[in-house]
Design an enzyme around this catalytic site. Structure first.
Site, PDB file in Angstrom:
ATOM      1  N   GLU A  33      -4.890  -3.999  14.798  1.00 17.29           N
ATOM      2  CA  GLU A  33      -5.892  -5.058  14.774  1.00 17.29           C
ATOM      3  C   GLU A  33      -5.368  -6.164  13.872  1.00 17.29           C
ATOM      4  O   GLU A  33      -4.974  -5.894  12.731  1.00 17.29           O
ATOM      5  CB  GLU A  33      -7.223  -4.525  14.252  1.00 17.29           C
ATOM      6  CG  GLU A  33      -8.324  -5.562  14.270  1.00 17.29           C
ATOM      7  CD  GLU A  33      -9.645  -5.033  13.750  1.00 17.29           C
ATOM      8  OE1 GLU A  33     -10.588  -5.839  13.615  1.00 17.29           O
ATOM      9  OE2 GLU A  33      -9.736  -3.823  13.465  1.00 17.29           O
ATOM     10  N   ARG A 258      -2.315  10.819   9.827  1.00 11.56           N
ATOM     11  CA  ARG A 258      -1.853   9.538   9.315  1.00 11.56           C
ATOM     12  C   ARG A 258      -0.999   9.768   8.072  1.00 11.56           C
ATOM     13  O   ARG A 258      -0.994  10.874   7.499  1.00 11.56           O
ATOM     14  CB  ARG A 258      -3.042   8.637   8.963  1.00 11.56           C
ATOM     15  CG  ARG A 258      -3.963   9.233   7.912  1.00 11.56           C
ATOM     16  CD  ARG A 258      -5.163   8.339   7.647  1.00 11.56           C
ATOM     17  NE  ARG A 258      -4.769   7.128   6.947  1.00 11.56           N
ATOM     18  CZ  ARG A 258      -5.628   6.177   6.586  1.00 11.56           C
ATOM     19  NH1 ARG A 258      -6.918   6.284   6.899  1.00 11.56           N
ATOM     20  NH2 ARG A 258      -5.218   5.121   5.936  1.00 11.56           N
ATOM     21  N   LYS A 268      -6.724  -1.365   4.698  1.00  7.37           N
ATOM     22  CA  LYS A 268      -6.557  -2.819   4.796  1.00  7.37           C
ATOM     23  C   LYS A 268      -7.703  -3.554   4.106  1.00  7.37           C
ATOM     24  O   LYS A 268      -7.507  -4.623   3.539  1.00  7.37           O
ATOM     25  CB  LYS A 268      -6.453  -3.237   6.265  1.00  7.37           C
ATOM     26  CG  LYS A 268      -5.032  -3.244   6.795  1.00  7.37           C
ATOM     27  CD  LYS A 268      -4.886  -4.058   8.061  1.00  7.37           C
ATOM     28  CE  LYS A 268      -5.456  -3.386   9.261  1.00  7.37           C
ATOM     29  NZ  LYS A 268      -5.133  -4.095  10.516  1.00  7.37           N
TER      30      LYS A 268
END
Length: 550
Positions: A33, A258, A268
């Site tokens: 994104e 992850r 983020k």
């Protein structure tokens, strides 16, 4: 590759190829994104998706999930492209955006409504959350759940035309408000958002939610294996439900663990706070775990890729020690770094028996690990600089550096003996007076005597001044992501600026892309703000892990 060494994703793909599930095709995608810069966790997904595609002679798309115009910017799109290229991967002509498919997604949403699988809801976002229920308690049906199909179509079309205000209506999937998986309790598909999109401008005022967009993007692009991190595992039933209801091409979503690193933030949102509140100097601050921050600090793509190979692919989350990443970096930098001498905290040394006007050049290896890069000539003269910490007036035992009466080797040059020191009125040492043995050129004696200490140095007459940034870990907490206030754990010593450093002269013209090992000090990299007038070097990593002792 043996079956034992293959990870679970490779085994799934092998089974799919045997069953001809996707006609022996492998097509992956990396779907960031564009709402911030990529961090080191994204590097794992980049490496995994592109490497899997390469291993199976397949393809990998770069796709931007740009469904939230409030948070997304062209700057982030450009930075992501640069990061993927820097890591060494090529999406060729396969760069896509979710916004490429906005019209198609809208038409799919109309199809859901016509099939009585979606409805327009007028509950507020807070009320939707309130009626969703809990893990122990089922949700409550929306009073708009059984609205007539034609009315839903009309309202949804009017939502698209901009007739309603933000937050007044949503389009929701009609699934099951008592489903044990909370994601399946009539999730929102579209929300109204009057905001300018970085690509489509004001063309749209309704935007798809990620879960709706994700599967459709994969389907439209012909993705075979949609590799996601573990937080999307509970979203997979919704991914499948949408595609099954629409009866479209259906990729397979596979979840993997992850990357979590010690002493590192992997959010983020939190990284954006660090930038916005100016705790760091931008997204590419060398203390940041962003790929651009690692690049500016002097990390190499190979070191990061090798680290990802070492981490591997797992099904369960864990926290990797950042020391392993730094170790991977040292291995790579040791092979490729040019060696140079630099003095970061200078102490003046006068060689009293060296002729006043004389200067000479000693031969130094550029990299003992790589003979192909050859040697260089380093100037030597009467006045030199050494590190302040390399001299002690009253040293402890086993101090093998310089003190009054001791003899050491100046690397590549001569044996040096310290005879005296000069102090100011406050007792601070200003300079050392030493003598050299002219018969020890190259750091070797003809009479076979040995010295235990070897020091680096620079010629005062020829040295160039520089600013050196000593970067360290940004957080003192082993797991700052788990802390209530991660800001409280910012390391106050994460940056030390040394203003009066003296460097070997050819560092001024050394190409900025070449990593450098300052002898005995660590690995350094010329900063992007460095100029001929103001040289700036960043410490990439120390020669050894100093945190292991903390």
């Amino acid at each position: 590759m043996s079956e034992i060494s293959k990870n679970f994703i490779q085994k799934i793909i092998d089974d799919d190829n045997i069953s001809k599930k996707f006609d022996n095709k492998v097509h992956t995608r990396f779907p960031p994104e564009p709402n911030g810069y990529l961090h080191i966790g994204h590097a794992k997904s980049i490496c995994l998706n592109f490497n899997i595609a390469d291993e199976y002679n397949g393809k990998c798309n770069l796709r931007f999930d740009d469904t939230n115009p409030i948070a997304e910017e062209d700057e982030y799109v450009r930075s992501i492209q640069e990061d993927v290229k820097w890591l060494g991967f090529d999406w060729e002509n396969r760069m896509h955006f979710a916004s490429d498919y906005f019209q198609q997604m809208y038409e799919y949403a109309l199809q859901l409504i016509k099939n009585d699988d979606a409805y327009v809801c007028e509950l507020s976002p807070d009320k939707i959350k309130e009626t969703r229920g809990t893990l122990q308690k089922p949700g409550t049906d929306s009073p708009f759940r059984n609205r007539a199909r034609d009315e839903n179509i009309d309202l949804f079309q009017r939502m698209k035309s901009g007739e309603f205000e933000n937050g007044t209506k949503t389009l929701r999937a009609k699934i099951d408000m008592s489903h044990p998986n909370m994601n399946m309790r009539d999730p929102v598909i579209y929300r109204i958002l009057h905001a300018k999109h970085h690509r489509t401008g004001d063309n749209w005022c309704i935007y798809p939610m990620y879960d709706w967009a994700h599967g459709l993007e994969d389907s439209i692009e012909g993705i075979t294996h949609s590799l996601c991190s573990l937080e999307f595992e509970d979203h997979r039933p919704l991914y499948d439900w949408y595609l099954d209801k629409l009866d479209v091409y259906h990729p397979q979503q596979i979840e993997f663990a992850r990357l979590n690193l010690s002493y590192t933030i992997m959010s983020k949102r939190k990284l954006k706070i660090l930038v916005k509140e100016k705790y760091v100097n931008g997204w590419d601050d060398p203390r940041m775990p962003t790929i651009s921050g690692f690049r500016r600090r002097g990390y190499t793509p190979k070191a990061i890729r090798n680290f990802m190979d070492e981490v591997g692919v797992a099904k369960r989350d864990n926290v990797m020690d950042i020391a392993k990443l730094e170790s991977s970096l040292r291995v790579d930098l040791n092979k490729r770094s040019q060696r140079r001498m630099a003095v970061l905290n200078p102490l003046k040394v006068v060689i009293t028996n060296y002729p006043e006007e004389k200067e000479e050049y000693v031969v130094a290896k550029n990299n003992p690990e790589d003979e192909s890069v050859g040697t260089r000539k380093v100037p030597f003269s009467k006045i030199l600089y050494i590190e302040k910490e390399d001299f002690m007036e009253h040293p402890p035992k086993k101090f093998f550096r310089l003190t009054i009466g001791s003899e050491v080797r100046f690397k590549f040059a001569y044996f040096i003996t310290c005879n005296d020191m000069i102090k100011d009125e406050n007792g601070n040492i200003l300079e050392l007076h030493c003598t050299y043995d002219k018969d020890t050129l190259g750091g070797r004696s003809n009479d076979g005597r040995k010295v235990k200490g070897t020091l680096h140095w620079v010629s005062a007459k020829h040295s160039i001044p520089a600013k050196v940034m000593i970067y360290d870990r940004l957080f003192t907490s082993l797991n700052p992501d788990s802390e209530n206030s991660f800001i409280d754990f910012i390391n106050p010593e994460s940056l030390e600026i040394l203003e009066n450093c003296q460097l070997e002269p050819d560092l001024k013209t050394l190409e900025s892309e070449i990593p450098v090992q300052f002898e005995r000090l660590g690995y350094f990299f010329k900063d992007l703000n460095s100029t001929n007038e103001t040289l700036i070097f960043n410490r990439t990593v120390a020669l050894r892990d100093t945190w292991a002792k903390k």
